[in-house]
Design a protein around this motif. Sequence first.
Motif, mmCIF file in Angstrom:
data_model
loop_
_atom_site.group_PDB
_atom_site.id
_atom_site.type_symbol
_atom_site.label_atom_id
_atom_site.label_comp_id
_atom_site.label_asym_id
_atom_site.label_seq_id
_atom_site.Cartn_x
_atom_site.Cartn_y
_atom_site.Cartn_z
ATOM 1 N N MET A 119 0.740 -1.216 -0.118
ATOM 2 C CA MET A 119 0.173 0.038 -0.065
ATOM 3 C C MET A 119 0.971 1.178 0.027
ATOM 4 S SD MET A 119 -3.305 -0.892 0.012
ATOM 5 C CE MET A 119 -4.097 0.401 0.540
ATOM 6 N N VAL A 120 2.138 1.224 0.553
ATOM 7 C CA VAL A 120 2.602 2.232 0.795
ATOM 8 C C VAL A 120 3.921 2.614 -0.452
ATOM 9 C CG1 VAL A 120 4.542 3.495 2.179
ATOM 10 C CG2 VAL A 120 2.439 2.304 3.042
ATOM 11 N N ARG A 121 4.267 1.548 -0.794
ATOM 12 C CA ARG A 121 5.592 1.536 -1.856
ATOM 13 C C ARG A 121 5.020 1.364 -3.435
ATOM 14 N NH1 ARG A 121 10.406 0.786 0.661
ATOM 15 N NH2 ARG A 121 10.140 1.839 2.625
ATOM 16 N N HIS A 122 3.688 0.960 -3.514
ATOM 17 C CA HIS A 122 3.155 0.772 -4.841
ATOM 18 C C HIS A 122 1.990 1.615 -5.144
ATOM 19 C CE1 HIS A 122 6.177 -2.355 -5.564
ATOM 20 N NE2 HIS A 122 5.932 -2.930 -4.203
ATOM 21 N N ARG A 123 1.775 1.790 -6.257
ATOM 22 C CA ARG A 123 0.321 2.750 -6.748
ATOM 23 C C ARG A 123 -0.437 1.848 -7.728
ATOM 24 N NH1 ARG A 123 2.344 5.099 -3.120
ATOM 25 N NH2 ARG A 123 2.524 7.096 -2.792
ATOM 26 N N PHE A 124 -1.417 1.461 -7.529
ATOM 27 C CA PHE A 124 -2.195 0.776 -8.583
ATOM 28 C C PHE A 124 -3.754 1.200 -8.266
ATOM 29 C CE2 PHE A 124 -1.453 -1.227 -4.226
ATOM 30 C CZ PHE A 124 -2.561 -1.463 -3.857
ATOM 31 N N ALA A 179 -6.852 -0.099 -7.641
ATOM 32 C CA ALA A 179 -7.602 -0.167 -6.370
ATOM 33 C C ALA A 179 -7.044 0.276 -5.257
ATOM 34 C CB ALA A 179 -8.030 -1.638 -6.607
ATOM 35 N N ARG A 180 -5.977 0.889 -5.094
ATOM 36 C CA ARG A 180 -5.386 1.309 -3.955
ATOM 37 C C ARG A 180 -6.308 1.968 -2.884
ATOM 38 N NH1 ARG A 180 -2.070 5.515 -2.140
ATOM 39 N NH2 ARG A 180 -0.499 4.996 -0.848
ATOM 40 N N SER A 181 -6.942 3.174 -3.348
ATOM 41 C CA SER A 181 -7.772 3.908 -2.262
ATOM 42 C C SER A 181 -8.947 2.933 -1.978
ATOM 43 C CB SER A 181 -8.339 5.097 -3.138
ATOM 44 O OG SER A 181 -9.076 4.625 -4.423
ATOM 45 N N GLY A 182 -9.357 1.894 -2.811
ATOM 46 C CA GLY A 182 -10.503 1.307 -2.307
ATOM 47 C C GLY A 182 -10.125 0.247 -1.436
ATOM 48 N N LEU A 213 -11.190 -0.274 2.482
ATOM 49 C CA LEU A 213 -11.861 -1.726 2.946
ATOM 50 C C LEU A 213 -11.160 -2.280 4.208
ATOM 51 C CD1 LEU A 213 -12.569 -3.396 -0.615
ATOM 52 C CD2 LEU A 213 -14.221 -2.796 1.078
ATOM 53 N N LEU A 214 -10.008 -2.009 4.307
ATOM 54 C CA LEU A 214 -9.134 -2.152 5.302
ATOM 55 C C LEU A 214 -9.712 -1.972 6.896
ATOM 56 C CD1 LEU A 214 -5.624 -2.093 3.794
ATOM 57 C CD2 LEU A 214 -6.571 -4.064 4.667
#
Length: 283
Positions: free
Chosen positions: A108-113, A115-118, A122-123
């Motif tokens: 979540m911190v090191r990569h950008r994709f 569905a990251r915000s979704g 959800l977490l």
Amino acid sequence: MATQSAQWPTAPVIRRRSPLAWISDHLLGFLTALIFVFMLLPNLVILVMSFNQPIGKYDYVWNKFSLHAWAHPCATQELCTSMSLSLRIGAIATVVATLLGTMIAFAMVRHRFKARSGINALLFLPMAAPEVVMGATLTALFFNTIGPGSLGFWTITIAHVMFCLSYVVVTVKSRLAGMDPTLERAAQDLYATPTQTFMKVTLPLVAPGIAAAALLSFALSVDDYIITAFTAGQRETFPMFIFGSVQRAYPAQINVIGSLMLIVTMLIIAASTVLGRMRATRR
């Protein structure tokens, strides 16, 4: 004479402070001490009542000093059995949740994709949802997949991993977000491989956050009652044993186990504090 008297020092003016000023200066310290007393008083009561020899089945009223409960902590066999079950479930759930949560936090911190915000939103659902709702939905899930007769050790463990995972991700993410990225770049400039950079720079910096997440997961797992009651089947963990004991009998051995857990926790905190100070002095 006038010139000589003018050179004499004047007496200092003593100003009396008002009671409101004194209260405002000491209010924060007083409230802090009051909050600590409020937080630690139940633990102190547990420790004191563990040395009590109760009259009857309930250890609620002080009778007289006794070491019988400390000498025989497993006098009630179900107590140690349930405690052993909680510790085993807590250990497995902590290891699995810490490993998965740490990997998710790095992703979540090191990569950008896309569905990251979704996924980030959800977490927080397991942390925000009431435990009664989560326990009921997990029971329905297990009933429709493995059947009602399979509830037990592994269903409790899976449930604990699910709700501990969010706490691990949030804790490790906060540690990663506060880490200085220039340290890893400096290691790469010194020709360190990605594995060496991770093992000698990244992991030592993130280790306190991972350790905190693991301790939090273990405490949440051992302490949980509501979700466990929905997914336990015929098994009985330590919180479930205490809840049943309140209705049947409350032996002093419960206070002994609680006092031991408190002592072990304080020793871990003291050891971590001493190690942190030793590392600071070496630097």
